[in-house]
Scaffold this motif. Structure first.
Motif, PDB file in Angstrom:
ATOM      1  N   LYS A  59      96.234  46.601  30.200  1.00 31.04           N
ATOM      2  CA  LYS A  59      94.977  46.549  30.931  1.00 31.04           C
ATOM      3  C   LYS A  59      95.079  45.560  32.086  1.00 31.04           C
ATOM      4  O   LYS A  59      94.536  45.796  33.165  1.00 31.04           O
ATOM      5  CB  LYS A  59      93.832  46.148  29.996  1.00 31.04           C
ATOM      6  CG  LYS A  59      92.481  46.055  30.713  1.00 31.04           C
ATOM      7  CD  LYS A  59      91.380  45.530  29.814  1.00 31.04           C
ATOM      8  CE  LYS A  59      90.107  45.287  30.613  1.00 31.04           C
ATOM      9  NZ  LYS A  59      89.019  44.708  29.791  1.00 31.04           N
ATOM     10  N   ASP A  60      95.767  44.439  31.872  1.00 35.94           N
ATOM     11  CA  ASP A  60      95.931  43.443  32.937  1.00 35.94           C
ATOM     12  C   ASP A  60      96.606  44.060  34.160  1.00 35.94           C
ATOM     13  O   ASP A  60      96.220  43.789  35.303  1.00 35.94           O
ATOM     14  CB  ASP A  60      96.767  42.261  32.438  1.00 35.94           C
ATOM     15  CG  ASP A  60      96.008  41.386  31.452  1.00 35.94           C
ATOM     16  OD1 ASP A  60      94.773  41.547  31.345  1.00 35.94           O
ATOM     17  OD2 ASP A  60      96.644  40.542  30.802  1.00 35.94           O
ATOM     18  N   ALA A  61      97.609  44.883  33.924  1.00 38.99           N
ATOM     19  CA  ALA A  61      98.302  45.540  35.040  1.00 38.99           C
ATOM     20  C   ALA A  61      97.375  46.519  35.744  1.00 38.99           C
ATOM     21  O   ALA A  61      97.435  46.674  36.974  1.00 38.99           O
ATOM     22  CB  ALA A  61      99.544  46.263  34.533  1.00 38.99           C
ATOM     23  N   LEU A  62      96.493  47.181  34.999  1.00 42.50           N
ATOM     24  CA  LEU A  62      95.530  48.103  35.597  1.00 42.50           C
ATOM     25  C   LEU A  62      94.536  47.339  36.464  1.00 42.50           C
ATOM     26  O   LEU A  62      94.203  47.774  37.576  1.00 42.50           O
ATOM     27  CB  LEU A  62      94.793  48.873  34.491  1.00 42.50           C
ATOM     28  CG  LEU A  62      93.642  49.788  34.931  1.00 42.50           C
ATOM     29  CD1 LEU A  62      94.122  50.821  35.947  1.00 42.50           C
ATOM     30  CD2 LEU A  62      93.031  50.475  33.705  1.00 42.50           C
ATOM     31  N   SER A 124      95.230  31.224  35.726  1.00 46.31           N
ATOM     32  CA  SER A 124      95.801  31.358  37.069  1.00 46.31           C
ATOM     33  C   SER A 124      97.083  32.184  37.086  1.00 46.31           C
ATOM     34  O   SER A 124      97.531  32.625  38.153  1.00 46.31           O
ATOM     35  CB  SER A 124      96.079  29.975  37.661  1.00 46.31           C
ATOM     36  OG  SER A 124      97.007  29.265  36.858  1.00 46.31           O
ATOM     37  N   SER A 125      97.694  32.402  35.916  1.00 48.55           N
ATOM     38  CA  SER A 125      98.928  33.189  35.864  1.00 48.55           C
ATOM     39  C   SER A 125      98.661  34.683  35.656  1.00 48.55           C
ATOM     40  O   SER A 125      99.602  35.480  35.625  1.00 48.55           O
ATOM     41  CB  SER A 125      99.833  32.678  34.732  1.00 48.55           C
ATOM     42  OG  SER A 125      99.242  32.904  33.458  1.00 48.55           O
ATOM     43  N   ILE A 132      94.932  38.482  44.135  1.00 47.30           N
ATOM     44  CA  ILE A 132      93.845  37.926  44.939  1.00 47.30           C
ATOM     45  C   ILE A 132      94.354  36.804  45.832  1.00 47.30           C
ATOM     46  O   ILE A 132      94.037  36.740  47.035  1.00 47.30           O
ATOM     47  CB  ILE A 132      92.709  37.419  44.034  1.00 47.30           C
ATOM     48  CG1 ILE A 132      92.077  38.585  43.269  1.00 47.30           C
ATOM     49  CG2 ILE A 132      91.643  36.697  44.863  1.00 47.30           C
ATOM     50  CD1 ILE A 132      91.093  38.158  42.198  1.00 47.30           C
ATOM     51  N   GLU A 133      95.146  35.900  45.280  1.00 48.84           N
ATOM     52  CA  GLU A 133      95.667  34.773  46.055  1.00 48.84           C
ATOM     53  C   GLU A 133      96.530  35.245  47.217  1.00 48.84           C
ATOM     54  O   GLU A 133      96.416  34.733  48.340  1.00 48.84           O
ATOM     55  CB  GLU A 133      96.451  33.841  45.131  1.00 48.84           C
ATOM     56  CG  GLU A 133      95.572  33.088  44.141  1.00 48.84           C
ATOM     57  CD  GLU A 133      96.359  32.469  42.995  1.00 48.84           C
ATOM     58  OE1 GLU A 133      97.617  32.531  43.045  1.00 48.84           O
ATOM     59  OE2 GLU A 133      95.738  31.935  42.073  1.00 48.84           O
TER      60      GLU A 133
END
Length: 208
Positions: A59-62, A124-125, A132-133
């Motif tokens: 899900k994080d990759a999505l 932050s990781s 975004i950064e």
């Protein structure tokens, strides 16, 4: 991609991966990242959780891929104003401000997707945070470049001031603290540009 009455028939024509992204975008924007599970995305996309994991892994990759699409929309705005106003950096900067101003009604309910995502993803990781950064850094470089081309005396400071206004306008629209945000945004950015350009000629004028 905004939701519409014709969404079911439109989405049915998309390839599986794009159907998932379409569903994720709609749900993440309207309900937030943490409230939306993979199962809900699968149901909205007319697919299965297994298919989502096959395409994106996690899900994080999505989430990260969705934000890359959002970032690309903003970068495309830079491309458009540069193409529409070649060699006219002041008009390019105002074009960017207008792009944000015109998009404010669409974010009045949920707010800026980048700001919301940072609030929901404190780690932050997280891959989405890195997206975004990198997007914000790239956006700042392009805006500083426009300020430099416009002959502004301190391009970095001017770009920072404009960024504060653009992002603040999105927050103010979301929380309803200021009325006529779009009109005010345009006047403030025009004022910033005029204020920083005026001393260029005035500073060289002889004392009376």
């Amino acid at each position: 991609m905004a939701a519409s009455a014709g969404r079911p028939s439109r989405v049915a024509t998309l390839p599986p991966r794009e159907r998932v992204l379409d569903a994720a975008e709609e749900l993440f924007r309207s309900e937030g990242i943490r409230r939306v599970g993979v199962q809900a995305i699968a149901e909205r996309a007319g697919t299965t959780k297994m298919a989502i994991y096959r395409h994106f892994g996690t899900k994080d990759a999505l989430v990260a891929e969705w934000l890359r699409i959002v970032a690309a929309e903003y970068q495309a705005a830079f491309d458009r104003v540069e193409a529409d106003h070649p060699g006219r950096p002041r008009e390019q900067i105002l074009g960017l401000a207008r792009f944000i101003a015109e998009g404010l009604p669409a974010i009045s309910h949920r707010g800026c997707p980048f700001i919301n995502s940072i609030a929901e993803l404190p780690d932050s990781s997280h891959p989405a945070r890195r997206v975004i950064e990198e997007h914000k850094a790239h956006q700042t470089r392009r805006l500083v470049g426009m300020c430099t081309e416009a002959g502004l005396p301190d391009p970095g400071q001017t770009a920072a001031a404009i960024t504060f206004v653009l992002e603040g306008a999105q927050v103010s629209t979301h929380n309803g603290s200021i009325d006529h945000v779009g009109d005010r945004l345009m006047r403030i950015v025009e004022g910033i540009l005029d204020q920083h350009l005026a001393p260029l000629g005035a500073s060289r004028a002889p004392a009376g």
